[in-house]
Design a protein around this motif. Sequence first.
Motif, PDB file in Angstrom:
ATOM      1  N   THR A 228      -7.059  12.396   1.275  1.00 26.23           N
ATOM      2  CA  THR A 228      -8.018  13.358   0.741  1.00 26.23           C
ATOM      3  C   THR A 228      -8.811  13.997   1.879  1.00 26.23           C
ATOM      4  O   THR A 228      -9.219  13.316   2.832  1.00 26.23           O
TER       5      THR A 228
ATOM      6  N   GLN B 266       0.830  -1.202   0.000  1.00 28.52           N
ATOM      7  CA  GLN B 266       0.000   0.000   0.000  1.00 28.52           C
ATOM      8  C   GLN B 266       0.868   1.257   0.000  1.00 28.52           C
ATOM      9  O   GLN B 266       0.568   2.230  -0.698  1.00 28.52           O
TER      10      GLN B 266
ATOM     11  N   TYR C  28      -7.923   2.110   6.609  1.00 30.95           N
ATOM     12  CA  TYR C  28      -6.834   1.816   5.681  1.00 30.95           C
ATOM     13  C   TYR C  28      -6.548   0.319   5.593  1.00 30.95           C
ATOM     14  O   TYR C  28      -6.099  -0.173   4.564  1.00 30.95           O
TER      15      TYR C  28
ATOM     16  N   TYR D 147     -15.408   7.654   5.745  1.00 27.50           N
ATOM     17  CA  TYR D 147     -15.376   6.249   6.160  1.00 27.50           C
ATOM     18  C   TYR D 147     -16.660   5.861   6.883  1.00 27.50           C
ATOM     19  O   TYR D 147     -17.128   6.569   7.784  1.00 27.50           O
TER      20      TYR D 147
ATOM     21  N   LYS E  81     -11.491  12.628   4.272  1.00 32.49           N
ATOM     22  CA  LYS E  81     -12.451  11.837   3.507  1.00 32.49           C
ATOM     23  C   LYS E  81     -12.029  10.372   3.524  1.00 32.49           C
ATOM     24  O   LYS E  81     -10.995  10.008   4.088  1.00 32.49           O
ATOM     25  N   ASN E  82     -12.816   9.554   2.864  1.00 31.42           N
ATOM     26  CA  ASN E  82     -12.548   8.113   2.854  1.00 31.42           C
ATOM     27  C   ASN E  82     -11.261   7.803   2.100  1.00 31.42           C
ATOM     28  O   ASN E  82     -10.935   8.454   1.097  1.00 31.42           O
ATOM     29  N   TYR E  83     -10.525   6.813   2.582  1.00 26.44           N
ATOM     30  CA  TYR E  83      -9.296   6.371   1.929  1.00 26.44           C
ATOM     31  C   TYR E  83      -9.621   5.462   0.759  1.00 26.44           C
ATOM     32  O   TYR E  83     -10.430   4.533   0.880  1.00 26.44           O
ATOM     33  N   LYS E  84      -9.028   5.769  -0.374  1.00 28.44           N
ATOM     34  CA  LYS E  84      -9.221   4.937  -1.556  1.00 28.44           C
ATOM     35  C   LYS E  84      -7.852   4.577  -2.120  1.00 28.44           C
ATOM     36  O   LYS E  84      -7.022   5.444  -2.363  1.00 28.44           O
ATOM     37  N   GLU E  85      -7.634   3.277  -2.303  1.00 26.39           N
ATOM     38  CA  GLU E  85      -6.344   2.831  -2.838  1.00 26.39           C
ATOM     39  C   GLU E  85      -6.210   3.213  -4.311  1.00 26.39           C
ATOM     40  O   GLU E  85      -7.183   3.264  -5.037  1.00 26.39           O
TER      41      GLU E  85
ATOM     42  N   GLU F  49     -18.986   9.968   1.466  1.00 22.34           N
ATOM     43  CA  GLU F  49     -17.710  10.639   1.208  1.00 22.34           C
ATOM     44  C   GLU F  49     -16.662  10.324   2.267  1.00 22.34           C
ATOM     45  O   GLU F  49     -15.473  10.508   2.025  1.00 22.34           O
TER      46      GLU F  49
END
Length: 205
Positions: free
Chosen positions: A67, A59, A177, A147, A201-205, A145
């Motif tokens: 974000t 990761q 995460y 978690y 905001k939400n974690y996006k890989e 938007e």
Amino acid sequence: MKSNHIILTFVSVVVLAAIAYTLTSAEDPETYIETIESERERQFKFIRYNIESPLTEEQKRNFKELTFYPIDPAYKVKARIIPKEDKKVREVPLTDGSKERYIEHAYAEFELGGKTNRLLLLQAMDEVDKRNFFLAFADETSSRETYGGGRYINARQDGKNSITIDFNLAYNPYCAYNPDYACPIPPRENILDIAIEAGEKNYKE
């Protein structure tokens, strides 16, 4: 599962940052924005490079940024502390089904979104500084938007009967995460029916 109590390094850094932030909370708007931006950069570096980061090595190699919502001073609120007459110990559920014990200390009541809101202030059983509190909350942005399991704020009492809550400093739990971590779930009292469009905001890989 890795329990959240083993990630003390990150929590300690956040608490220290919150203390420093509180001491400089009377800053002008430009300095305020710089303070928040600096904290976000510190948070990014911790997640990206620190050995205690919840990210796997794979990761980390692909990790480019966190974000956030735009910084909005309106989401920094002064809340009234309403003490709980009976400070019970609450077993807070974690995402892996286990539980962690916190003290139900008080409520923080504040105006935001055109209404009066209230959040339960929890305190770690082993907290040395009794002015430090843990806030786990969810709101109308959760699962959209931000978690779905809520976000956290490390708040510090800065008056006899008041506490500053800055949602611009809201951050994701480790399990946002990496599902191998177990994190406290926001208590039912802390599920807000307004949208907190501030913080991470939400974690996006």
